[in-house]
Write a protein that holds these residues in place. Structure first.
Motif, mmCIF file in Angstrom:
data_model
loop_
_atom_site.group_PDB
_atom_site.id
_atom_site.type_symbol
_atom_site.label_atom_id
_atom_site.label_comp_id
_atom_site.label_asym_id
_atom_site.label_seq_id
_atom_site.Cartn_x
_atom_site.Cartn_y
_atom_site.Cartn_z
ATOM 1 N N LYS A 202 -12.135 2.373 -1.694
ATOM 2 C CA LYS A 202 -12.037 3.119 -0.438
ATOM 3 C C LYS A 202 -10.959 2.511 0.467
ATOM 4 C CE LYS A 202 -15.313 5.169 2.867
ATOM 5 N NZ LYS A 202 -16.702 5.129 3.358
ATOM 6 N N SER A 203 -10.919 1.180 0.514
ATOM 7 C CA SER A 203 -9.925 0.503 1.350
ATOM 8 C C SER A 203 -8.511 0.737 0.835
ATOM 9 C CB SER A 203 -10.211 -1.003 1.394
ATOM 10 O OG SER A 203 -11.444 -1.259 2.020
ATOM 11 N N LEU A 204 -8.336 0.659 -0.485
ATOM 12 C CA LEU A 204 -7.008 0.886 -1.057
ATOM 13 C C LEU A 204 -6.548 2.322 -0.823
ATOM 14 C CD1 LEU A 204 -7.285 -1.067 -4.437
ATOM 15 C CD2 LEU A 204 -5.792 -1.626 -2.510
ATOM 16 N N VAL A 205 -7.467 3.264 -0.988
ATOM 17 C CA VAL A 205 -7.126 4.672 -0.734
ATOM 18 C C VAL A 205 -6.710 4.845 0.722
ATOM 19 C CG1 VAL A 205 -8.085 7.005 -0.530
ATOM 20 C CG2 VAL A 205 -8.547 5.638 -2.579
ATOM 21 N N PHE A 206 -7.474 4.241 1.625
ATOM 22 C CA PHE A 206 -7.161 4.357 3.055
ATOM 23 C C PHE A 206 -5.778 3.782 3.355
ATOM 24 C CE2 PHE A 206 -6.975 2.497 7.283
ATOM 25 C CZ PHE A 206 -7.255 3.602 8.065
ATOM 26 N N VAL A 207 -5.489 2.600 2.810
ATOM 27 C CA VAL A 207 -4.188 1.966 3.060
ATOM 28 C C VAL A 207 -3.054 2.849 2.562
ATOM 29 C CG1 VAL A 207 -2.689 0.055 2.371
ATOM 30 C CG2 VAL A 207 -5.012 -0.415 3.146
ATOM 31 N N VAL A 208 -3.162 3.301 1.319
ATOM 32 C CA VAL A 208 -2.067 4.083 0.731
ATOM 33 C C VAL A 208 -1.899 5.413 1.457
ATOM 34 C CG1 VAL A 208 -1.250 5.227 -1.364
ATOM 35 C CG2 VAL A 208 -2.277 2.953 -1.512
ATOM 36 N N GLU A 209 -3.008 6.043 1.830
ATOM 37 C CA GLU A 209 -2.914 7.337 2.514
ATOM 38 C C GLU A 209 -2.355 7.210 3.927
ATOM 39 O OE1 GLU A 209 -6.725 9.222 2.326
ATOM 40 O OE2 GLU A 209 -6.417 9.926 0.265
ATOM 41 N N ASN A 210 -2.382 5.998 4.482
ATOM 42 C CA ASN A 210 -1.903 5.810 5.854
ATOM 43 C C ASN A 210 -0.658 4.931 5.942
ATOM 44 O OD1 ASN A 210 -3.883 7.086 7.963
ATOM 45 N ND2 ASN A 210 -5.156 6.279 6.305
ATOM 46 N N LEU A 211 0.056 4.797 4.835
ATOM 47 C CA LEU A 211 1.286 4.004 4.851
ATOM 48 C C LEU A 211 2.317 4.567 5.822
ATOM 49 C CD1 LEU A 211 1.696 3.300 1.036
ATOM 50 C CD2 LEU A 211 1.290 1.591 2.811
ATOM 51 N N ARG A 212 2.241 5.863 6.081
ATOM 52 C CA ARG A 212 3.201 6.502 6.991
ATOM 53 C C ARG A 212 2.635 6.628 8.408
ATOM 54 N NH1 ARG A 212 6.907 8.906 3.291
ATOM 55 N NH2 ARG A 212 6.026 8.961 1.196
ATOM 56 N N ASN A 213 1.493 6.015 8.633
ATOM 57 C CA ASN A 213 0.833 6.077 9.947
ATOM 58 C C ASN A 213 0.511 4.643 10.361
ATOM 59 O OD1 ASN A 213 -0.601 6.720 12.225
ATOM 60 N ND2 ASN A 213 -2.152 7.954 11.192
ATOM 61 N N SER A 214 1.558 3.884 10.693
ATOM 62 C CA SER A 214 1.405 2.442 10.889
ATOM 63 C C SER A 214 0.455 2.090 12.023
ATOM 64 C CB SER A 214 2.774 1.793 11.131
ATOM 65 O OG SER A 214 3.380 2.313 12.289
ATOM 66 N N GLU A 215 0.453 2.894 13.091
ATOM 67 C CA GLU A 215 -0.393 2.552 14.239
ATOM 68 C C GLU A 215 -1.867 2.565 13.851
ATOM 69 O OE1 GLU A 215 -0.872 3.688 18.975
ATOM 70 O OE2 GLU A 215 0.595 4.714 17.738
ATOM 71 N N ALA A 216 -2.272 3.617 13.161
ATOM 72 C CA ALA A 216 -3.668 3.706 12.732
ATOM 73 C C ALA A 216 -3.995 2.626 11.710
ATOM 74 C CB ALA A 216 -3.938 5.085 12.132
ATOM 75 N N LEU A 217 -3.062 2.389 10.798
ATOM 76 C CA LEU A 217 -3.308 1.427 9.729
ATOM 77 C C LEU A 217 -3.443 0.012 10.269
ATOM 78 C CD1 LEU A 217 -3.655 1.022 6.737
ATOM 79 C CD2 LEU A 217 -1.177 0.909 6.491
ATOM 80 N N VAL A 218 -2.566 -0.364 11.179
ATOM 81 C CA VAL A 218 -2.629 -1.711 11.749
ATOM 82 C C VAL A 218 -3.944 -1.920 12.494
ATOM 83 C CG1 VAL A 218 -1.633 -3.234 13.509
ATOM 84 C CG2 VAL A 218 -0.143 -2.102 11.859
ATOM 85 N N GLY A 219 -4.338 -0.927 13.284
ATOM 86 C CA GLY A 219 -5.599 -1.052 14.016
ATOM 87 C C GLY A 219 -6.784 -1.224 13.085
ATOM 88 N N ALA A 220 -6.806 -0.433 12.010
ATOM 89 C CA ALA A 220 -7.917 -0.514 11.058
ATOM 90 C C ALA A 220 -7.933 -1.855 10.336
ATOM 91 C CB ALA A 220 -7.815 0.628 10.049
ATOM 92 N N LEU A 221 -6.760 -2.344 9.944
ATOM 93 C CA LEU A 221 -6.692 -3.618 9.223
ATOM 94 C C LEU A 221 -7.059 -4.796 10.121
ATOM 95 C CD1 LEU A 221 -3.478 -3.118 7.042
ATOM 96 C CD2 LEU A 221 -5.852 -3.183 6.255
ATOM 97 N N GLU A 222 -6.670 -4.735 11.387
ATOM 98 C CA GLU A 222 -7.073 -5.802 12.308
ATOM 99 C C GLU A 222 -8.592 -5.833 12.452
ATOM 100 O OE1 GLU A 222 -4.946 -5.270 15.957
ATOM 101 O OE2 GLU A 222 -3.097 -6.143 15.177
ATOM 102 N N GLY A 223 -9.191 -4.651 12.552
ATOM 103 C CA GLY A 223 -10.646 -4.587 12.637
ATOM 104 C C GLY A 223 -11.312 -5.100 11.374
ATOM 105 N N LEU A 224 -10.723 -4.776 10.226
ATOM 106 C CA LEU A 224 -11.256 -5.241 8.947
ATOM 107 C C LEU A 224 -11.169 -6.765 8.854
ATOM 108 C CD1 LEU A 224 -12.389 -4.150 6.243
ATOM 109 C CD2 LEU A 224 -10.040 -4.151 5.377
ATOM 110 N N GLY A 225 -10.060 -7.318 9.318
ATOM 111 C CA GLY A 225 -9.905 -8.771 9.310
ATOM 112 C C GLY A 225 -10.942 -9.457 10.178
ATOM 113 N N ALA A 226 -11.209 -8.869 11.343
ATOM 114 C CA ALA A 226 -12.217 -9.440 12.242
ATOM 115 C C ALA A 226 -13.591 -9.434 11.586
ATOM 116 C CB ALA A 226 -12.246 -8.654 13.549
ATOM 117 N N ARG A 227 -13.913 -8.333 10.895
ATOM 118 C CA ARG A 227 -15.225 -8.256 10.249
ATOM 119 C C ARG A 227 -15.346 -9.233 9.084
ATOM 120 N NH1 ARG A 227 -14.365 -3.147 11.982
ATOM 121 N NH2 ARG A 227 -13.309 -2.428 10.104
ATOM 122 N N HIS A 228 -14.224 -9.496 8.403
ATOM 123 C CA HIS A 228 -14.282 -10.409 7.258
ATOM 124 C C HIS A 228 -14.565 -11.851 7.671
ATOM 125 C CE1 HIS A 228 -13.212 -7.204 4.561
ATOM 126 N NE2 HIS A 228 -13.236 -8.027 3.549
#
Length: 315
Positions: A202-228
Motif C-alpha cells: 500500500k505504501s509503495l503504491v501510494f508513493v509511486v502514484e504520488n510521485l508527481r504530487n510532491s507536496e502531498a507525498l512529502v507530508g504523508a512521508l513525514e507523518g509516516l516517519g513520525a509514526r515509525h
C-alpha cells in the motif's frame, strides 16, 4: 467523525468536468466575501493557485479511504500554510467560499445530505491541517528553489511490472530483510507479517502514484516517519530496509533491473529516507547513515542530502 465517503466522491465527480471554472469561481467568491484573504495571494498567480486547489481536492477525495496517507499529507500542508501566512481565522473563510462554490456548481445535486458531507469533510480537513500547523519556523521552511526531479517514468514503469506479483514481492522483501538483517526481526515480533506485507504494498503504491504530487507525498512521508518512531524504528534501520528493497526489486525485475532503473530506485529510496527521518525529528548526528551499509554505498556518490535535492519532481 465518520465521513460520507460515497457522497463526497459522487458529488466531486460531478464537479470535475468543470474543474478549472470551479476553481476560478472559488477564488472569486473568496475574495468577494472575504477581502481580508486577498493579501495572502498578492505575490502568487491565481491560475497556479487554482491548479493547486484542484490538485489538493483530487488528492483528498482520492484518499478518503486511505486515512493514514491523507492525515499525513494534510498535516504537512497545514505546516506549509503557516509559512504562507495562513492563520486559523482564515480557514472558516475558505470553507464558506468552498461550500458556496459547490452549491453553485452542483445545483439541484446540492442536497442537504451532500452539503452536510462537505461541511463535515472540511471540518476534518481544518482540524488536521491546524494540527500540522503547530510546527517550528525551521520545520515549515520551504525550499527556495525547485530542484530537478527523479526519473518518475522509470519508477512508474518498473513498479507497474511488479504489481501483478505484489503480494509475493512483499513477502520476499521480508524474507530478504530478515535473512540479511536479523537485528530487524524483533521490530516485527508482535505484528502479523501478512498485514505488514499488505502495508508495504500500500505504501509503495501510494508513493509511486504520488510521485508527481510532491507536496502531498512529502507530508504523508513525514507523518509516516513520525509514526515509525513509535514503532521502535531507528535511523540505522533505514539502510537495512533499503538494501532489502533493492535486492527484491532486482530479483523480481530480472532483465528489467537495468542500471538506470536501479539508480532511479536508489535515488527514490534516498528521498523517502530523508523525508521520513525529517518527520521522525531525529538530530543530524542520529540520521547519519552507516558508511558500510549497502544502501549508503549506493547513495554515497551524491550524498543523501544531494538525493533529497531531487525532490520528487518529474515531467
Amino acid at each position: 467523525m465518520s465521513l460520507q465517503v460515497e457522497l463526497l466522491e459522487q458529488s466531486f465527480e460531478k464537479v470535475k468536468p468543470q474543474a478549472e471554472a470551479f476553481a476560478a469561481s472559488f477564488y472569486d467568491t473568496l475574495f468577494t466575501d472575504a477581502p481580508a484573504a486577498k493579501p495572502l495571494f498578492a505575490h502568487v498567480s491565481i491560475e497556479e493557485q487554482a491548479g493547486k486547489l484542484l490538485k489538493s481536492l483530487v488528492f483528498v477525495v482520492n484518499n478518503l479511504r486511505n486515512s493514514e496517507a491523507l492525515v499525513g499529507a494534510l498535516e504537512g500542508l497545514g505546516a506549509r500554510h503557516v509559512k504562507y501566512g495562513a492563520l486559523p481565522e482564515h480557514y472558516p473563510l475558505v470553507g464558506a467560499a468552498l461550500l458556496k462554490t459547490f452549491e453553485s456548481y452542483l445545483g439541484a445535486d446540492w442536497t442537504p445530505d451532500v452539503k452536510q458531507a462537505w461541511v463535515d469533510a472540511y471540518g476534518v480537513i481544518t482540524e488536521v491541517m491546524l494540527k500540522g500547523a503547530d510546527y517550528s519556523e525551521a520545520e515549515v521552511a520551504l525550499p527556495e528553489e525547485e530542484a530537478p526531479g527523479l526519473p518518475v517514468e522509470l519508477l512508474e514503469q518498473s513498479f507497474e511490472k511488479i504489481k501483478p506479483q505484489a503480494s509475493e514481492f512483499a513477502a520476499s522483501f521480508y524474507d530478504t530483510l530478515f535473512t540479511d538483517s536479523p537485528a530487524a526481526k524483533p521490530l516485527f515480533a508482535h505484528v502479523s507479517l501478512e498485514q505488514q506485507a499488505s502495508k508495504l504494498v500500500k505504501s509503495l503504491v501510494f508513493v509511486v502514484e504520488n510521485l508527481r504530487n510532491s507536496e502531498a507525498l512529502v507530508g504523508a512521508l513525514e507523518g509516516l516517519g513520525a509514526r515509525h518512531v513509535k514503532y521502535g524504528a531507528l535511523p540505522e534501520h533505514y539502510p537495512l530496509v533499503g538494501s532489502a528493497l533493492l535486492k527484491t526489486f532486482e530479483s523480481y525485475l530480472g532483465a528489467d533491473w537495468t542500471p538506470d532503473v536501479k539508480q532511479a530506485w536508489v535515488d527514490a529510496y534516498g528521498v523517502i529516507t530523508e523525508v521520513m527521518l525529517k518527520g521522525a525529528d531525529y538530530s543530524a548526528a542520529e540520521v547519519a547513515l552507516p558508511a558500510e551499509s549497502p544502501i549508503s554505498k549506493e547513495i554515497a556518490p551524491k550524498g543523501i542530502l544531494g538525493v533529497f535535492a531531487n525532490l520528487f519532481g518529474g515531467k
